[in-house]
Enzyme design. Structure first.
Site, PDB file in Angstrom:
ATOM      1  N   ASP A 225      -6.880   0.436   9.511  1.00  0.00           N
ATOM      2  CA  ASP A 225      -6.626   0.733  10.916  1.00  0.00           C
ATOM      3  C   ASP A 225      -6.983   2.199  11.146  1.00  0.00           C
ATOM      4  O   ASP A 225      -6.223   3.091  10.786  1.00  0.00           O
ATOM      5  CB  ASP A 225      -5.160   0.462  11.251  1.00  0.00           C
ATOM      6  CG  ASP A 225      -4.831   0.702  12.714  1.00  0.00           C
ATOM      7  OD1 ASP A 225      -5.719   1.164  13.464  1.00  0.00           O
ATOM      8  OD2 ASP A 225      -3.680   0.431  13.097  1.00  0.00           O
TER       9      ASP A 225
ATOM     10  N   HIS B 121       0.622   6.932   4.164  1.00  0.00           N
ATOM     11  CA  HIS B 121       0.084   7.068   2.809  1.00  0.00           C
ATOM     12  C   HIS B 121      -1.420   7.379   2.872  1.00  0.00           C
ATOM     13  O   HIS B 121      -2.196   6.919   2.038  1.00  0.00           O
ATOM     14  CB  HIS B 121       0.370   5.803   2.001  1.00  0.00           C
ATOM     15  CG  HIS B 121      -0.221   4.555   2.580  1.00  0.00           C
ATOM     16  ND1 HIS B 121       0.189   4.010   3.774  1.00  0.00           N
ATOM     17  CD2 HIS B 121      -1.190   3.734   2.122  1.00  0.00           C
ATOM     18  CE1 HIS B 121      -0.521   2.924   4.024  1.00  0.00           C
ATOM     19  NE2 HIS B 121      -1.359   2.735   3.034  1.00  0.00           N
TER      20      HIS B 121
ATOM     21  N   ARG C 224     -12.505   7.128  -1.793  1.00  0.00           N
ATOM     22  CA  ARG C 224     -13.291   8.081  -2.581  1.00  0.00           C
ATOM     23  C   ARG C 224     -13.702   7.472  -3.921  1.00  0.00           C
ATOM     24  O   ARG C 224     -14.862   7.576  -4.339  1.00  0.00           O
ATOM     25  CB  ARG C 224     -12.482   9.363  -2.817  1.00  0.00           C
ATOM     26  CG  ARG C 224     -13.263  10.455  -3.556  1.00  0.00           C
ATOM     27  CD  ARG C 224     -12.389  11.655  -3.863  1.00  0.00           C
ATOM     28  NE  ARG C 224     -11.483  11.430  -4.967  1.00  0.00           N
ATOM     29  CZ  ARG C 224     -11.836  11.471  -6.259  1.00  0.00           C
ATOM     30  NH1 ARG C 224     -13.085  11.715  -6.604  1.00  0.00           N
ATOM     31  NH2 ARG C 224     -10.940  11.275  -7.201  1.00  0.00           N
TER      32      ARG C 224
ATOM     33  N   GLY D 215       0.793  -1.226   0.000  1.00  0.00           N
ATOM     34  CA  GLY D 215       0.000   0.000   0.000  1.00  0.00           C
ATOM     35  C   GLY D 215       0.824   1.273   0.000  1.00  0.00           C
ATOM     36  O   GLY D 215       0.661   2.133  -0.872  1.00  0.00           O
TER      37      GLY D 215
ATOM     38  N   ASP E  91      -3.387   8.265  -0.254  1.00  0.00           N
ATOM     39  CA  ASP E  91      -3.738   7.129  -1.119  1.00  0.00           C
ATOM     40  C   ASP E  91      -4.951   6.384  -0.572  1.00  0.00           C
ATOM     41  O   ASP E  91      -5.821   5.959  -1.331  1.00  0.00           O
ATOM     42  CB  ASP E  91      -2.565   6.152  -1.245  1.00  0.00           C
ATOM     43  CG  ASP E  91      -1.378   6.752  -1.966  1.00  0.00           C
ATOM     44  OD1 ASP E  91      -1.571   7.674  -2.774  1.00  0.00           O
ATOM     45  OD2 ASP E  91      -0.251   6.286  -1.709  1.00  0.00           O
TER      46      ASP E  91
ATOM     47  N   ASP F  47      -2.219   0.820  -3.053  1.00  0.00           N
ATOM     48  CA  ASP F  47      -3.542   1.453  -2.947  1.00  0.00           C
ATOM     49  C   ASP F  47      -3.856   2.220  -4.224  1.00  0.00           C
ATOM     50  O   ASP F  47      -4.975   2.180  -4.733  1.00  0.00           O
ATOM     51  CB  ASP F  47      -3.598   2.409  -1.746  1.00  0.00           C
ATOM     52  CG  ASP F  47      -3.420   1.709  -0.410  1.00  0.00           C
ATOM     53  OD1 ASP F  47      -3.703   0.499  -0.332  1.00  0.00           O
ATOM     54  OD2 ASP F  47      -3.011   2.378   0.550  1.00  0.00           O
TER      55      ASP F  47
END
Length: 151
Positions: free
Chosen positions: A89, A96, A105, A64, A99, A69
């Site tokens: 989490d 990041h 989104r 990620g 990201d 991501d």
């Protein structure tokens, strides 16, 4: 019809996602799984133990923080992902975070079924619509409007 599922988990929730995958192994075996870094390795090990030779294809992307991501975000925008399971989490800020926010989104914008916890993920994968080949998610009108806007 093979469903493409993106699976992502932050470090503190990786074991929870692996447990979810084991519990839903039979549903996952007819899917193509796209996973970020370490999560992909853990899920592949778990599904090989659960399913043996029936283990589904698992595409392991970058970690990620190293762009995984963003890779999944791009696949969502290209309509290559049918469902996103992202156990994040929420107790710590991620390095990041931009990201992470972009991924969530785009999942929302493109009307992708999106779970951030085990209960929601269970409901999504067990829905009759998940395996209904005639079901097509509706692409929000705002996307076409935005693509065709005049400046």
């Amino acid at each position: 019809m093979i469903k493409n599922i993106a699976l992502v988990a932050h470090d503190a929730r990786k074991s929870e996602l692996v447990s979810w995958v084991r519990f839903n192994a039979q549903s996952c075996k007819n899917c193509k799984l796209f996973c970020t870094g370490t999560t992909g390795r853990l899920i592949e090990t778990a599904l090989k133990e659960e399913l043996g030779p029936e283990c589904p294809e698992i595409i392991k992307l970058l970690s990620g923080p190293l762009g995984g991501d963003a890779q999944i975000s791009s696949m969502i925008a290209e309509r290559k992902i049918d469902m996103l399971v992202f156990f994040c989490d929420n107790l710590i800020m991620q390095g990041h975070q931009n990201d992470v926010m972009g991924l969530t989104r785009l999942a929302s914008l493109y009307n992708i079924p999106f779970a951030t916890n085990r209960s929601t993920a269970d409901f999504l994968i067990s829905s009759p619509l998940f395996t209904d080949e005639s079901y097509q998610p509706i692409i929000p009108a705002c996307i076409e409007s935005y693509k065709n806007r005049k400046l």
